[in-house]
Design an enzyme around this catalytic site. Structure first.
Site, PDB file in Angstrom:
ATOM      1  N   TYR A 271       0.857  -1.190   0.000  1.00 54.84           N
ATOM      2  CA  TYR A 271       0.000   0.000   0.000  1.00 54.84           C
ATOM      3  C   TYR A 271       0.887   1.230   0.000  1.00 54.84           C
ATOM      4  O   TYR A 271       1.759   1.386   0.861  1.00 54.84           O
ATOM      5  CB  TYR A 271      -0.897   0.007   1.237  1.00 54.84           C
ATOM      6  CG  TYR A 271      -1.779   1.239   1.352  1.00 54.84           C
ATOM      7  CD1 TYR A 271      -2.937   1.362   0.594  1.00 54.84           C
ATOM      8  CD2 TYR A 271      -1.442   2.269   2.228  1.00 54.84           C
ATOM      9  CE1 TYR A 271      -3.745   2.493   0.692  1.00 54.84           C
ATOM     10  CE2 TYR A 271      -2.242   3.401   2.337  1.00 54.84           C
ATOM     11  CZ  TYR A 271      -3.395   3.505   1.568  1.00 54.84           C
ATOM     12  OH  TYR A 271      -4.184   4.622   1.677  1.00 54.84           O
TER      13      TYR A 271
ATOM     14  N   ASP B  98       9.351   2.717   0.245  1.00 52.31           N
ATOM     15  CA  ASP B  98       8.277   3.326   1.030  1.00 52.31           C
ATOM     16  C   ASP B  98       8.504   2.909   2.484  1.00 52.31           C
ATOM     17  O   ASP B  98       8.106   1.832   2.907  1.00 52.31           O
ATOM     18  CB  ASP B  98       6.926   2.847   0.516  1.00 52.31           C
ATOM     19  CG  ASP B  98       5.754   3.458   1.253  1.00 52.31           C
ATOM     20  OD1 ASP B  98       5.950   3.977   2.377  1.00 52.31           O
ATOM     21  OD2 ASP B  98       4.628   3.414   0.734  1.00 52.31           O
TER      22      ASP B  98
ATOM     23  N   LYS C 135       4.881   8.675   9.714  1.00 52.46           N
ATOM     24  CA  LYS C 135       4.461   7.979  10.934  1.00 52.46           C
ATOM     25  C   LYS C 135       5.398   8.191  12.116  1.00 52.46           C
ATOM     26  O   LYS C 135       5.343   9.210  12.783  1.00 52.46           O
ATOM     27  CB  LYS C 135       4.230   6.502  10.637  1.00 52.46           C
ATOM     28  CG  LYS C 135       3.005   6.255   9.726  1.00 52.46           C
ATOM     29  CD  LYS C 135       2.668   4.789   9.627  1.00 52.46           C
ATOM     30  CE  LYS C 135       1.524   4.495   8.660  1.00 52.46           C
ATOM     31  NZ  LYS C 135       0.205   4.871   9.153  1.00 52.46           N
TER      32      LYS C 135
END
Length: 436
Positions: free
Chosen positions: A143, A245, A273
């Protein structure tokens, strides 16, 4: 039975003004239904009915330091007294950028944004500018945000995914532009042979390989030995940029990210994050000669990029992660190992087919006969997701909150006593799903 009546009432109220009563589609599928929360501190999250939970969701991963970390909150409060948004530069931007360049192997320069989804787009644009090519190779089950050009084969139904050797690109949403598939290629992860075959056919069309260095959005799947190294070699051979990523893995798997842990350096990487300690911030880092294109002919803009609040939070969070030579990571490694081993032992004692894999800071629990999950199709075809869903609710009813998709996150705020309490809850929850 646990009381969730206040959450149920608020959900009914929310559904009148918010689609599905939530602000993100991911939350709509939570079992038994989306709960509402009122307070969080350390490793404890409290819902509106007053029920406390030992939290292994941690905001979907950002809260590596735990909820409401005092150093992060104090830094943000102090910074906000000087202003929130200048539409100009300030010194904290430089300080955070200098820290990232010092810590991250691939970082020669960096650009800030507000979300990983956004900066994945910037990374792909930059890769296309550098190479003069269009196509992006990515992998099933990864994702990279909800935008049209990356929401492809994220969780494809097996009957739609096509043959493993030549997967079909499966859109993840109604309303996606069909044309985006022309620029995309997809493969199973952890299969270097298939990657070599695809590069031999399409290598000169590919601008970038976009990958999670460890799959965290589906399971917690480490790269098989040689896989990331093989992607690096192929990218070098064909003049392709390797983009990692690291939105989840960055700073969660160590101060140098997954690229430092696995010893493979990409050309570009996206962090978010954990670097913000619970505040919205992201960074694109990469080779200096590539990143300098943003100063010439590649556009990346944003009103809130490098805002005071985000930079103050990131500076404080990174300082805490570096404190005492990374003591946070030693703490998480010890407690996470204790928890992983404990879950395995409890499942073995009950003769239940439970696989626990990953790393102490981010691991995955699945009901499966497999000895390892190596790619998306292993998870989709061979894991009992319905049983895990019942297990998740049984844990929630015993004061332990985990994600429906099976990944557990640890924080520096968790204690040994909480791990022991969690294992008691796991034992009871396993007994419950064993008899169903």
């Amino acid at each position: 039975m646990i009381d969730w009546s206040r959450s149920q009432h608020l959900l009914e109220r929310a559904r009148r003004v918010l689609p599905a009563g939530v602000a993100s589609n991911v939350r709509a599928a939570e079992r038994p239904f989306p709960l509402f929360f009122t307070q969080a501190e350390g490793a404890i999250l409290t819902d509106v009915d007053g029920n406390p939970y030992i939290d292994y969701v941690l905001g979907q991963g950002p809260l590596l330091l735990g909820h409401s970390h005092p150093a992060v909150l104090a830094a943000v409060e102090q910074a906000m007294r000087r202003g929130q948004l200048f539409a100009g530069q300030h010194e904290l931007e430089i300080e955070v950028a200098e820290t990232l360049v010092r810590l991250i192997p691939c970082a020669g320069m960096c650009r800030f944004g507000m979300s990983g989804s956004e900066l994945v787009q910037a990374a792909m644009r930059l890769a296309r500018a550098v190479t003069g090519r269009r196509r992006i190779l990515r992998f099933e089950g990864h994702y990279h945000g909800w935008f049209d050009n990356v929401l492809l084969s994220v969780a494809p139904p097996p009957e739609q995914a096509g043959p493993r050797e030549c997967p079909r690109l499966v859109p993840g949403s109604a309303g996606q532009t069909p044309g985006v598939q022309e620029d995309a290629l997809v493969l199973p992860w952890n299969d270097l042979t298939l990657a070599e075959r695809l590069f031999a056919e399409h290598g000169r069309e590919i601008a970038a390989v976009l990958t999670e260095p460890m799959m965290c959005n589906t399971g917690a799947i480490p790269p098989t030995p040689g896989f990331l190294e093989g992607l690096r070699r192929l990218c070098d051979q064909y003049g392709v940029l390797l983009i990692m990523d690291e939105v989840i893995t960055g700073f969660r798997l160590g101060l140098s990210g997954a690229q430092g842990r696995f010893g493979v350096t990409p050309d570009l990487a996206v962090f978010a994050k954990a670097m913000g300690g619970g505040f919205a911030v992201a960074a694109l880092v990469g080779r200096r000669d590539y990143m300098e294109r943003f100063a010439r002919d590649v556009n990346h803009s944003g009103t809130f990029n490098g805002n005071v609040v985000s930079m103050a939070a990131a500076a404080a969070a990174l300082a805490e992660l570096e404190r005492d030579n990374g003591a946070v990571y030693r703490h998480i490694e010890a407690l996470g190992t204790m928890l992983m081993d404990g879950i395995r032992a409890l499942a073995h004692r009950r003769d239940l087919p439970v696989l626990v894999q990953g790393f102490p800071a981010a691991f995955h629990v699945a009901f499966t006969e497999l000895s390892a999950i190596r790619e998306y199709r292993d998870y989709a075809l061979h894991c009992d997701k319905e049983r895990y869903g019942r297990f998740k609710v049984a844990l929630l009813q015993r004061g332990v909150r985990v994600l429906d998709r099976g990944i557990w996150y640890l924080s520096a705020a968790h204690t040994q006593e909480q791990i022991e309490q969690t294992l008691d809850a796991v034992d009871a929850a396993l007994a419950e799903v064993q008899t169903l």
